[in-house]
Design an enzyme around this catalytic site. Structure first.
Site, mmCIF file in Angstrom:
data_model
loop_
_atom_site.group_PDB
_atom_site.id
_atom_site.type_symbol
_atom_site.label_atom_id
_atom_site.label_comp_id
_atom_site.label_asym_id
_atom_site.label_seq_id
_atom_site.Cartn_x
_atom_site.Cartn_y
_atom_site.Cartn_z
ATOM 1 N N ASP A 183 8.159 43.812 59.764
ATOM 2 C CA ASP A 183 9.136 44.885 59.613
ATOM 3 C C ASP A 183 9.241 45.624 60.940
ATOM 4 O O ASP A 183 8.244 46.154 61.450
ATOM 5 C CB ASP A 183 8.719 45.856 58.504
ATOM 6 C CG ASP A 183 9.700 47.011 58.355
ATOM 7 O OD1 ASP A 183 10.871 46.747 58.043
ATOM 8 O OD2 ASP A 183 9.287 48.170 58.572
ATOM 9 N N GLU A 267 13.583 40.673 59.197
ATOM 10 C CA GLU A 267 14.810 41.122 58.555
ATOM 11 C C GLU A 267 15.987 40.883 59.489
ATOM 12 O O GLU A 267 15.889 41.124 60.701
ATOM 13 C CB GLU A 267 14.702 42.607 58.213
ATOM 14 C CG GLU A 267 15.825 43.115 57.323
ATOM 15 C CD GLU A 267 15.605 44.553 56.880
ATOM 16 O OE1 GLU A 267 16.414 45.068 56.107
ATOM 17 O OE2 GLU A 267 14.613 45.156 57.335
ATOM 18 N N CYS A 320 8.824 47.834 45.371
ATOM 19 C CA CYS A 320 7.382 47.623 45.288
ATOM 20 C C CYS A 320 7.107 46.122 45.330
ATOM 21 O O CYS A 320 7.643 45.370 44.512
ATOM 22 C CB CYS A 320 6.834 48.237 44.003
ATOM 23 S SG CYS A 320 5.094 47.837 43.668
ATOM 24 N N ASP A 350 6.139 50.752 55.884
ATOM 25 C CA ASP A 350 6.428 49.610 56.744
ATOM 26 C C ASP A 350 5.691 48.352 56.302
ATOM 27 O O ASP A 350 6.255 47.249 56.323
ATOM 28 C CB ASP A 350 6.064 49.938 58.195
ATOM 29 C CG ASP A 350 6.900 51.093 58.742
ATOM 30 O OD1 ASP A 350 8.036 51.266 58.272
ATOM 31 O OD2 ASP A 350 6.407 51.809 59.640
#
Length: 363
Positions: A183, A267, A320, A350
């Site tokens: 991330d 991402e 989650c 993060d």
């Protein structure tokens, strides 16, 4: 696997060699502008431009009318024509804007020459270059493979660099069983799904005040004067230092991650959209996520690793990773730690996002 790899060095030409290099810059710039003007005239008259072949066949005639073009490297002049043709190819593919006329006032100048009959070679701590002879250079490492071309560049700082493009045999790294998600963020540059965190150097922020000081001094000085040029070089040196710090960090981190992991998931960020946020744009540019992803992409290809990208709009921070529950309140960037209302798991923002990125690319 054979790949084209660039080796960049700083060179230290003497006064005579600097004069020849500047002459080469000027001649290549003239050739580029000459054929750009012809291309524009042909397009205005017929609706069609000129091909590379049409320009290249006119180059010998141009050298007959301008004798001073004969004293410089002929391959560099051909490369200037090739660069113009490539610029138009990219323009019609909507990859960049239309080519513009080059000016001698631009602080960065360059020319490219190709390897032919051993005209480019490494001899001890010197480089053999066409029309320049032996030029001292900072031999930080041996260039590998077969030399294809060399680009000589003068930076805004006044320093000279050369980039040797070589055909190199790259061998894949030994296989690894490790797969991680990453991330990218601003508090920490990168957080992995294993909980490892990497702080970025914030190169621009470190030098922002000093840069602003010299930019103010530059704005107050008379353009073209000696003090103006000194301030301009000082501003360029600060920018150069920022870029060097950033590039060093990105290469070190990307190489480390590629060596240690078989598969990396990140991402697929829409950075251009994120830059619309005026409060975060400066920090996002300083982080240089796009360059980091670019480095991971080609290094993964070279060394037999896998790079996967998760969906841009997946709620990786809000979900989650244990039970899949989505908490909209976590969308607020100030929330760094949160507890899932469904399973009571406590998450670092993060690290949880990195684990979700890994899960999304596995599915």
């Amino acid at each position: 696997m054979l790949v084209e790899k660039a080796f960049r060095y700083r060179i230290y030409p003497n006064v005579e060699q600097q004069t020849r290099i500047e002459q080469m810059f000027g001649c290549c710039r003239f050739v580029f502008n000459h054929f750009l003007s012809q291309w524009n005239d042909a397009y205005a008259a017929t609706g069609k431009g000129l091909s590379y072949y049409a320009c290249a066949t006119q180059l010998p005639l141009l050298k007959q009318t301008r004798e001073w073009l004969k004293v410089v490297d002929s391959i560099a002049l051909q490369s200037a024509v090739r660069r113009l043709a490539d610029s138009f190819d990219r323009f019609f593919k909507k990859q960049n804007q239309a080519p513009r006329f080059k000016t001698r006032k631009h602080p960065v100048q360059s020319y490219t020459t190709k390897f032919t009959n051993g005209n480019i070679a490494v001899i001890g701590n010197c480089l053999k270059l066409p029309k320049l002879g032996l030029v001292r250079f900072a031999k930080s490492r041996e260039p590998g493979g077969r030399i294809l071309s060399a680009t000589i560049r003068r930076q805004a700082t006044g320093k000279y660099f050369i980039s040797l493009v070589c055909k190199v045999e790259v061998h894949p790294l030994p296989p690894s069983n490790t797969a991680i998600g990453i991330d990218l963020g601003l508090t920490s540059f990168a957080v992995t799904s294993e909980g490892q965190s990497f702080d970025h150097p914030r190169a621009f922020k470190q030098h922002e005040e000093k840069l602003a000081l010299w930019q103010r001094r530059l704005s107050r000085r008379t353009p073209g004067g000696a003090n103006y040029q000194k301030a301009k070089r000082k501003v360029a040196r600060i920018h150069d230092k920022i870029a060097n710090i950033r590039n060093h960090f990105l290469h070190q981190l990307s190489t480390q991650l590629i060596r240690e992991n078989q598969a990396i998931s990140i991402e697929d960020l829409s950075i251009s959209s994120m830059l619309q946020n005026r409060k975060l744009a400066k920090s996002i540019n300083d982080a240089s996520w796009g360059e980091f992803v670019r480095q991971l992409t080609y290094k993964a290809l070279w060394y037999g690793r896998t790079l996967k990208k998760a969906d841009t709009y997946a709620p990786t921070s809000q979900r989650c990773h244990v039970c899949g529950e989505i908490d909209k309140a976590v969308k607020n960037l100030s929330v760094r730690t949160w507890q899932c209302r469904s399973c009571d798991a406590v998450h670092d923002r993060d690290e949880n996002a990195a684990k979700n990125i890994l899960l999304l690319t596995i599915e």
